[in-house]
Scaffold this active site. Structure first.
Site, PDB file in Angstrom:
ATOM      1  N   HIS A  13       0.875  -1.203   0.000  1.00 46.15           N
ATOM      2  CA  HIS A  13       0.000   0.000   0.000  1.00 46.15           C
ATOM      3  C   HIS A  13       0.896   1.231   0.000  1.00 46.15           C
ATOM      4  O   HIS A  13       1.527   1.549   1.010  1.00 46.15           O
ATOM      5  CB  HIS A  13      -0.903   0.006   1.243  1.00 46.15           C
ATOM      6  CG  HIS A  13      -1.837   1.180   1.295  1.00 46.15           C
ATOM      7  ND1 HIS A  13      -3.155   1.053   1.672  1.00 46.15           N
ATOM      8  CD2 HIS A  13      -1.667   2.503   1.040  1.00 46.15           C
ATOM      9  CE1 HIS A  13      -3.737   2.237   1.633  1.00 46.15           C
ATOM     10  NE2 HIS A  13      -2.849   3.136   1.258  1.00 46.15           N
ATOM     11  N   HIS A  15       1.511   5.409  -1.675  1.00 44.24           N
ATOM     12  CA  HIS A  15       1.130   6.589  -2.467  1.00 44.24           C
ATOM     13  C   HIS A  15       2.389   7.188  -3.081  1.00 44.24           C
ATOM     14  O   HIS A  15       3.286   7.617  -2.361  1.00 44.24           O
ATOM     15  CB  HIS A  15       0.463   7.645  -1.577  1.00 44.24           C
ATOM     16  CG  HIS A  15      -0.811   7.159  -0.960  1.00 44.24           C
ATOM     17  ND1 HIS A  15      -2.038   7.343  -1.544  1.00 44.24           N
ATOM     18  CD2 HIS A  15      -1.041   6.457   0.178  1.00 44.24           C
ATOM     19  CE1 HIS A  15      -2.973   6.793  -0.792  1.00 44.24           C
ATOM     20  NE2 HIS A  15      -2.402   6.237   0.263  1.00 44.24           N
ATOM     21  N   LEU A  16       2.424   7.219  -4.419  1.00 46.69           N
ATOM     22  CA  LEU A  16       3.590   7.807  -5.097  1.00 46.69           C
ATOM     23  C   LEU A  16       3.293   9.174  -5.680  1.00 46.69           C
ATOM     24  O   LEU A  16       4.213   9.887  -6.094  1.00 46.69           O
ATOM     25  CB  LEU A  16       4.065   6.883  -6.228  1.00 46.69           C
ATOM     26  CG  LEU A  16       4.832   5.622  -5.825  1.00 46.69           C
ATOM     27  CD1 LEU A  16       5.150   4.782  -7.061  1.00 46.69           C
ATOM     28  CD2 LEU A  16       6.116   5.958  -5.075  1.00 46.69           C
ATOM     29  N   ARG A  17       1.988   9.539  -5.768  1.00 48.41           N
ATOM     30  CA  ARG A  17       1.574  10.803  -6.406  1.00 48.41           C
ATOM     31  C   ARG A  17       2.032  10.852  -7.868  1.00 48.41           C
ATOM     32  O   ARG A  17       2.159   9.829  -8.516  1.00 48.41           O
ATOM     33  CB  ARG A  17       2.118  12.026  -5.623  1.00 48.41           C
ATOM     34  CG  ARG A  17       2.001  11.947  -4.112  1.00 48.41           C
ATOM     35  CD  ARG A  17       0.590  11.860  -3.603  1.00 48.41           C
ATOM     36  NE  ARG A  17       0.539  12.034  -2.154  1.00 48.41           N
ATOM     37  CZ  ARG A  17      -0.432  11.576  -1.386  1.00 48.41           C
ATOM     38  NH1 ARG A  17      -1.441  10.894  -1.895  1.00 48.41           N
ATOM     39  NH2 ARG A  17      -0.410  11.793  -0.091  1.00 48.41           N
ATOM     40  N   LYS A  99      -9.241  -0.481  -5.835  1.00 46.03           N
ATOM     41  CA  LYS A  99      -9.266   0.171  -4.528  1.00 46.03           C
ATOM     42  C   LYS A  99     -10.628   0.790  -4.250  1.00 46.03           C
ATOM     43  O   LYS A  99     -11.143   1.544  -5.072  1.00 46.03           O
ATOM     44  CB  LYS A  99      -8.189   1.268  -4.502  1.00 46.03           C
ATOM     45  CG  LYS A  99      -8.248   2.181  -3.285  1.00 46.03           C
ATOM     46  CD  LYS A  99      -7.770   1.477  -2.031  1.00 46.03           C
ATOM     47  CE  LYS A  99      -7.944   2.345  -0.801  1.00 46.03           C
ATOM     48  NZ  LYS A  99      -6.710   2.657  -0.115  1.00 46.03           N
ATOM     49  N   HIS A 136     -10.353   0.856   1.883  1.00 45.36           N
ATOM     50  CA  HIS A 136     -10.176   1.825   2.971  1.00 45.36           C
ATOM     51  C   HIS A 136     -11.371   1.614   3.886  1.00 45.36           C
ATOM     52  O   HIS A 136     -12.478   2.021   3.564  1.00 45.36           O
ATOM     53  CB  HIS A 136     -10.122   3.259   2.439  1.00 45.36           C
ATOM     54  CG  HIS A 136      -9.858   4.251   3.523  1.00 45.36           C
ATOM     55  ND1 HIS A 136      -8.683   4.971   3.613  1.00 45.36           N
ATOM     56  CD2 HIS A 136     -10.601   4.626   4.602  1.00 45.36           C
ATOM     57  CE1 HIS A 136      -8.726   5.744   4.688  1.00 45.36           C
ATOM     58  NE2 HIS A 136      -9.883   5.556   5.300  1.00 45.36           N
ATOM     59  N   HIS A 174      -4.516  -0.847   6.068  1.00 43.24           N
ATOM     60  CA  HIS A 174      -4.098  -0.037   7.218  1.00 43.24           C
ATOM     61  C   HIS A 174      -5.030  -0.186   8.419  1.00 43.24           C
ATOM     62  O   HIS A 174      -5.629   0.772   8.894  1.00 43.24           O
ATOM     63  CB  HIS A 174      -3.904   1.438   6.849  1.00 43.24           C
ATOM     64  CG  HIS A 174      -4.956   2.040   5.946  1.00 43.24           C
ATOM     65  ND1 HIS A 174      -6.294   1.898   6.168  1.00 43.24           N
ATOM     66  CD2 HIS A 174      -4.836   2.801   4.835  1.00 43.24           C
ATOM     67  CE1 HIS A 174      -6.964   2.548   5.223  1.00 43.24           C
ATOM     68  NE2 HIS A 174      -6.100   3.091   4.399  1.00 43.24           N
ATOM     69  N   ASP A 247       1.480   2.596   3.552  1.00 39.50           N
ATOM     70  CA  ASP A 247       0.630   3.784   3.385  1.00 39.50           C
ATOM     71  C   ASP A 247       1.477   5.055   3.449  1.00 39.50           C
ATOM     72  O   ASP A 247       0.996   6.104   3.889  1.00 39.50           O
ATOM     73  CB  ASP A 247      -0.495   3.834   4.424  1.00 39.50           C
ATOM     74  CG  ASP A 247      -1.625   4.767   4.012  1.00 39.50           C
ATOM     75  OD1 ASP A 247      -1.630   5.219   2.841  1.00 39.50           O
ATOM     76  OD2 ASP A 247      -2.497   5.056   4.850  1.00 39.50           O
ATOM     77  N   HIS A 251       2.904  14.548   1.651  1.00 37.74           N
ATOM     78  CA  HIS A 251       2.301  15.876   1.411  1.00 37.74           C
ATOM     79  C   HIS A 251       3.398  16.881   1.735  1.00 37.74           C
ATOM     80  O   HIS A 251       4.150  16.678   2.698  1.00 37.74           O
ATOM     81  CB  HIS A 251       1.123  16.134   2.361  1.00 37.74           C
ATOM     82  CG  HIS A 251      -0.060  15.242   2.138  1.00 37.74           C
ATOM     83  ND1 HIS A 251      -1.012  15.491   1.178  1.00 37.74           N
ATOM     84  CD2 HIS A 251      -0.442  14.098   2.756  1.00 37.74           C
ATOM     85  CE1 HIS A 251      -1.939  14.544   1.220  1.00 37.74           C
ATOM     86  NE2 HIS A 251      -1.613  13.679   2.164  1.00 37.74           N
TER      87      HIS A 251
HETATM   88  O1  DOR Z   1      -3.295   9.290   5.795  1.00 33.24           O
HETATM   89  C1  DOR Z   1      -3.697   9.012   4.680  1.00 33.24           C
HETATM   90  N1  DOR Z   1      -3.182   9.611   3.570  1.00 33.24           N
HETATM   91  N2  DOR Z   1      -4.661   8.119   4.546  1.00 33.24           N
HETATM   92  C2  DOR Z   1      -5.241   7.868   3.374  1.00 33.24           C
HETATM   93  O2  DOR Z   1      -6.143   7.066   3.345  1.00 33.24           O
HETATM   94  C3  DOR Z   1      -4.856   8.628   2.154  1.00 33.24           C
HETATM   95  C4  DOR Z   1      -3.510   9.137   2.269  1.00 33.24           C
HETATM   96  C5  DOR Z   1      -3.157  10.168   1.213  1.00 33.24           C
HETATM   97  O3  DOR Z   1      -3.426   9.935   0.032  1.00 33.24           O
HETATM   98  O4  DOR Z   1      -2.618  11.220   1.574  1.00 33.24           O
HETATM   99 ZN    ZN Z   2      -3.364   5.088   1.689  1.00 33.94          ZN
END
Ligand code: DOR
Ligand code: ZN
Length: 345
Positions: A13, A15-17, A99, A136, A174, A247, A251
């Site tokens: 799991h 997130h690479l953006r 997802k 989720h 998660h 996860d 940001h």
């Molecule tokens: O903390 C989180 N950030 N939980 C998520 O479900 C999404 C993720 C995000 O994409 O920033």
């Molecule tokens: Zn996530």
């Protein structure tokens, strides 16, 4: 023991953006992980197989030379998802999973699902074709307390869905509560849970005591200490139904240190060091490989990696940067609040 060698881990799991952020964060993952399940919550989201092909190509173009990394793509389930596109994408080897975001549950989940009944036809086709569903697992009803949202989801959404479609392979992602691990460990077939690195280390006091700490804010939100302890117990048990999904969710700092801060913790760079610490602390270093490298591929029906990773315990703490620089701005790195002595190579 000062050194252990394990099968190379995967992150189930991540997130690479996209764009500059993708370029900035991907090397931290590809340095340690052979594969990762890539979250589709971009703006706009990755909804069709054609979107997934284009996103996969953008990721592959950013893999540093010499790193052996495969992104495992997912589709973002919407109420207008075309079941045939999902099945074709899976059969053609483009996507690995779908997802489900309950609408409004987290970052970029606005296009998610408002009522699971509306996506049942897609889920039925997925069950038939053996396509895993990543969930989720939080309800979004305004009258449900944020700390109860996972437990209520299990009771009102997950359990009825399991009864309705027992053949659907589900990953409850998660998991943050004892209720969550107890539920997953009570089911023999077709259900697994991922645990993040940070939820094995922090509890809700970490976020709120002594001043609000936005860099520990994520969703699902960290719960009480008894829940963290239940997660650690499940992780170090080596149980086949429990595996790693970091996860890691970058940001930029201005969006975290904000009157309305974003949810997400960035841990790709030090996850393996943190995990070695947690497993050693629990007297279970021998179970790290099951959690990080073996249980995930087994559940997904994929082979385990052939490469290995060696983790070495250093006398002096291993230093990680406080922030990483990306073309979009600085991203704060998860601080476990204890020195890290394990170095992953
Ligand atoms: O903390 C989180 N950030 N939980 C998520 O479900 C999404 C993720 C995000 O994409 O920033
Ligand atoms: Zn996530």
């Amino acid at each position: 023991m000062t050194s252990i060698t394990i099968t190379r881990p995967d992150d189930w799991h991540l997130h690479l953006r996209d764009g500059e952020m993708l370029k900035g964060v991907l090397p931290d993952t590809s340095a340690h992980f052979r594969r990762a399940i890539i979250m589709p919550n971009l703006v706009p989201p990755v909804v069709t197989t054609a979107d997934a092909i284009r996103y996969r190509d953008r990721i592959v173009a950013c893999i540093p030379d010499g790193d052996d990394f495969t992104p495992l793509m997912t589709l973002y389930l919407t109420e207008t998802t075309d079941p045939d596109d999902v099945v074709t994408g899976f059969k053609d080897g483009i996507i690995t999973a779908v997802k489900l975001y309950p609408a409004g549950a987290t970052t970029n989940s606005e296009s998610g699902v408002t009522d699971i009944a509306k996506v049942l036809p897609v889920l039925e086709k997925m069950a038939e074709a053996g396509i895993p569903l990543c969930m989720h697992g939080e309800v979004t009803n305004a009258d449900v307390d944020i700390f109860d949202r996972e437990a209520v989801f299990i009771e009102t959404v997950l359990d009825p869905l399991r009864k309705r479609l027992p053949e659907l392979k589900i990953i409850m992602e998660h998991v943050t509560t004892k209720d969550g691990v107890d539920y997953v460990l009570g089911e023999e077939h077709g259900l697994a849970a991922t645990l993040t690195t940070h939820h094995l280390i922090i509890n809700r006091n970490t976020i709120l005591v002594g001043g609000i700490k936005p860099h520990y804010y994520c969703l699902p939100i960290a719960k009480r200490e008894v829940h963290r302890q239940a997660l650690v117990k499940a992780a170090v048990s080596g149980d086949r139904r429990i595996f790693l999904g970091t996860d890691s969710a970058p940001h930029i700092d201005p969006l975290k240190e904000n009157a309305c801060g974003c949810a997400g913790i960035y841990s790709s760079i030090n996850t393996m060091s943190c995990l070695a610490h947690v497993f050693e602390d629990a007297g279970a270093l021998d179970k790290l490989e099951s959690f990080a490298s073996l249980n995930g591929p087994a559940f997904y029906g994929l082979s385990k990696n052939t490469a290995t990773m060696t983790l070495t315990k250093r006398e002096n703490p291993v230093e990680f940067p406080k922030t990483i620089e990306t073309g979009e701005g600085a991203v704060t790195v998860f601080d476990p609040q204890f020195p890290l002595h394990w170095e992953a190579e």
